[in-house]
Design a protein around this motif. Structure first.
Motif, PDB file in Angstrom:
ATOM      1  N   ILE A 273     -22.571  32.596  29.904  1.00 17.18           N
ATOM      2  CA  ILE A 273     -21.477  32.208  28.901  1.00 17.18           C
ATOM      3  C   ILE A 273     -20.814  33.346  28.457  1.00 17.18           C
ATOM      4  CG2 ILE A 273     -21.142  30.853  26.947  1.00 17.18           C
ATOM      5  CD1 ILE A 273     -21.606  29.083  28.965  1.00 17.18           C
ATOM      6  N   ILE A 274     -19.648  33.592  28.577  1.00 18.43           N
ATOM      7  CA  ILE A 274     -18.770  34.881  28.125  1.00 18.43           C
ATOM      8  C   ILE A 274     -18.139  34.428  26.997  1.00 18.43           C
ATOM      9  CG2 ILE A 274     -17.008  36.401  28.453  1.00 18.43           C
ATOM     10  CD1 ILE A 274     -19.845  36.605  30.313  1.00 18.43           C
ATOM     11  N   SER A 275     -17.344  32.989  26.940  1.00 26.61           N
ATOM     12  CA  SER A 275     -16.670  32.380  25.804  1.00 26.61           C
ATOM     13  C   SER A 275     -16.802  31.157  25.803  1.00 26.61           C
ATOM     14  CB  SER A 275     -15.266  32.998  25.837  1.00 26.61           C
ATOM     15  OG  SER A 275     -14.576  32.536  24.768  1.00 26.61           O
ATOM     16  N   TYR A 276     -17.163  30.500  24.686  1.00 22.66           N
ATOM     17  CA  TYR A 276     -17.475  28.933  24.539  1.00 22.66           C
ATOM     18  C   TYR A 276     -17.652  28.706  23.005  1.00 22.66           C
ATOM     19  CZ  TYR A 276     -18.729  24.156  24.953  1.00 22.66           C
ATOM     20  OH  TYR A 276     -18.791  22.851  24.453  1.00 22.66           O
ATOM     21  N   VAL A 288     -14.864  30.920  29.139  1.00 25.18           N
ATOM     22  CA  VAL A 288     -15.032  31.965  30.013  1.00 25.18           C
ATOM     23  C   VAL A 288     -16.723  31.959  30.505  1.00 25.18           C
ATOM     24  CG1 VAL A 288     -14.832  34.210  30.708  1.00 25.18           C
ATOM     25  CG2 VAL A 288     -13.368  33.044  29.295  1.00 25.18           C
ATOM     26  N   ILE A 289     -16.897  31.604  32.009  1.00 29.74           N
ATOM     27  CA  ILE A 289     -18.422  31.491  32.381  1.00 29.74           C
ATOM     28  C   ILE A 289     -18.372  32.293  33.465  1.00 29.74           C
ATOM     29  CG2 ILE A 289     -20.129  30.156  32.802  1.00 29.74           C
ATOM     30  CD1 ILE A 289     -18.648  27.970  31.247  1.00 29.74           C
ATOM     31  N   LYS A 302     -12.500  31.220  34.450  1.00 34.09           N
ATOM     32  CA  LYS A 302     -11.678  30.812  33.156  1.00 34.09           C
ATOM     33  C   LYS A 302     -11.173  29.495  33.344  1.00 34.09           C
ATOM     34  CE  LYS A 302     -10.640  35.637  32.096  1.00 34.09           C
ATOM     35  NZ  LYS A 302      -9.677  36.702  31.756  1.00 34.09           N
ATOM     36  N   THR A 303     -11.162  28.669  32.109  1.00 44.92           N
ATOM     37  CA  THR A 303     -10.695  27.421  32.327  1.00 44.92           C
ATOM     38  C   THR A 303      -9.604  27.263  31.241  1.00 44.92           C
ATOM     39  OG1 THR A 303     -12.039  26.324  30.791  1.00 44.92           O
ATOM     40  CG2 THR A 303     -12.921  26.495  32.916  1.00 44.92           C
ATOM     41  N   THR A 328      -9.367  29.615  37.070  1.00 42.51           N
ATOM     42  CA  THR A 328      -9.131  30.796  37.919  1.00 42.51           C
ATOM     43  C   THR A 328     -10.609  31.311  38.127  1.00 42.51           C
ATOM     44  OG1 THR A 328      -6.937  31.111  36.798  1.00 42.51           O
ATOM     45  CG2 THR A 328      -8.010  33.026  37.890  1.00 42.51           C
ATOM     46  N   PHE A 329     -10.810  31.871  39.571  1.00 43.78           N
ATOM     47  CA  PHE A 329     -11.911  32.377  39.760  1.00 43.78           C
ATOM     48  C   PHE A 329     -11.804  33.857  40.111  1.00 43.78           C
ATOM     49  CE2 PHE A 329     -12.774  28.100  40.152  1.00 43.78           C
ATOM     50  CZ  PHE A 329     -14.156  27.712  39.771  1.00 43.78           C
TER      51      PHE A 329
END
Length: 368
Positions: A273-276, A288-289, A302-303, A328-329
């Motif tokens: 997990i980068i951002s949640y 962001v994962i 990124k969602t 986006t991957f």
């Protein structure tokens, strides 16, 4: 990782690998119907989702329990701005607007929906009639049989092994002795939804790439802490899945798969997990994962959420934010590593499903 955790992981992995050698009958699984004497906590459900990167998407779920109403949701969006949703999530079983019929086990299904939907934009009501055939593109993905087992094993190894843990692991989730004999099964398959749709008398044809989800067995919504289920479909019809779920006895059980720029599914091998943020039980508009897969590829995902439908179950004990959104991957070298400038990027569209127990103290963190 401590020596004890390593030893527990090794033990759990050996047990899981032995279970993997047992045959699994997908024909029987796809054709499963609720026994006449099945208790109400036994669920039998079907999910179909088709997506286009231009914004045309159709997602739906149908679930039955003996002696209770059918649980459903239906969402339709398109590039012209339609955002139609069902106005309720429960119907009497004999009056349910959605019907599902298997044609060829492990491959083909016929699905229809005939009912009213509400436009989220202005509250207007519209009658929609949909009839399509789902045809599989790749084989079924069944987590116990096809996933990278280390993700599940590590989740079990991180918690305290006491009498309560083994009781719950053995199927006792507080529903009584009868519940122990009903296991929970869940598997997915990528494919195409192709058929016709009539909205307010205007007919059109569609062909959408996506997935089907088949689940049956014990389903106690209140036993779940929280979950995340992401489905991202590219313009070429390729699919990525990431699933994370937490229960009282095990946190962040995870699995996933992808076939981006491949001709087969590759299992998820790890995530970071980068951002949640739970955002008070609504989930984030963006997250962001990082995800790594068995073909050696790692992506920064990124969602961006665009549409959302809240679907409460079990009287609101557990609820979904059933959303659609853009993905986006970007390829990166490893989990937690920033992508380099000019790194290969893949765009996709799909489902962003986030589930929450009504007790916020149980949500915990998705940090792995």
């Amino acid at each position: 990782m401590s020596f004890l955790t390593k030893a527990k992981t090794t033990l759990i992995l050996s047990i899981m690998k032995k279970q993997r050698t047992k045959p699994f009958n997908y024909c029987e699984a796809d054709l499963f119907e609720l026994p006449a004497d099945a208790p109400s906590f036994v669920n039998n459900s079907y999910y179909f989702g088709g997506y286009s990167v231009d914004g045309q998407c159709m997602t739906m779920r149908l679930a039955f329990r003996n002696g209770e109403n059918a649980e459903i949701f239906f969402i339709y969006t398109d590039a012209q701005g339609w955002h139609l949703v069902c106005d309720k999530q429960e119907y009497p079983s004999d009056a349910c607007p959605m019907k599902v019929r298997n044609l060829i086990p492990a491959r083909d299904w016929q699905v229809s929906y005939d009912g009213d939907l509400i436009d989220v934009n202005d509250g207007s009501s519209h009658h929609i009639k949909v009839d399509f055939r789902f045809t599989a593109r790749l084989p079924i993905v069944n987590p116990p049989m096809d996933s990278d087992l280390k993700g599940m094993a590590s989740a079990f190894a991180k918690v305290k092994w006491d009498r309560d843990f083994f009781r719950r692991l053995g199927g006792d989730t507080g529903l009584g002795e009868e519940a122990k004999k009903y296991k929970q099964l869940h598997y997915e398959q990528t494919g195409y939804m192709e058929g016709t749709m009539v909205i307010d008398g205007r007919s059109s044809e569609f062909r959408l790439a996506g997935v089907r989800d088949r689940a049956w067995g014990k389903r106690d919504w209140n036993y779940m802490d929280c979950h995340m289920w992401l489905i991202a479909v590219t313009a070429n019809g390729e699919v990525m899945n990431l699933s994370i779920v937490s229960y009282p006895h095990a946190k962040n059980l995870h699995y996933g798969y992808m076939d981006y720029e491949e001709d087969r599914n590759f299992a998820l091998t790890g995530y970071k997990i980068i951002s949640y943020d739970h955002c008070g039980g609504k989930g984030p508009e963006e997250m962001v994962i990082d995800c790594s897969f068995a073909n050696g590829k790692t992506y920064r995902l990124k969602t961006h959420r665009e549409h959302d439908l809240v679907t409460p179950f079990d009287g609101g004990n557990f609820y979904f934010h059933e959303a659609l959104g853009r993905f986006t991957f970007t390829e990166t070298s490893s989990l937690g590593k920033e992508p380099e400038d000019g790194a290969h990027t893949i765009d996709a569209y799909g489902t962003i499903e986030l589930g929450f127990n009504k007790d916020a103290s149980r949500w915990g963190s998705y940090e792995n």
